[in-house]
Scaffold this motif. Structure first.
Motif: not given
Length: 71
Positions: A8-9, A11-14, A51, A56
């Motif tokens: 993940t980057q 701040g990214e949320i999965q 998505t 999203v």
């Protein structure tokens, strides 16, 4: 620390949703205007990368019978 579920980057949320009926959940994504981008099968179960109608990204997961995450 390496993330075993993917990179993940900052701040990214999965978002992952565990579902009982994978095929029904995939159909519901499509009916609601979403897109199923990728379907995967692993020893631990099936997953779908999706998505929603706003773009999203989220994932659906169906644990394999007998896996540690199956309930």
């Amino acid at each position: 620390v390496r993330n075993p579920y993917g990179a993940t980057q900052p701040g990214e949320i999965q978002m992952w949703f565990t579902v009982r009926d994978f095929d029904d959940a995939v159909d519901r994504v499509r009916i609601a205007g979403g897109v199923v981008v990728e379907l995967n099968a692993h020893d631990s179960g099936r997953e779908a990368v999706c998505t929603d109608d706003q773009g999203v990204v989220f994932k659906l997961s169906e644990p394999a019978p007998g896996s540690d995450t199956a309930r």
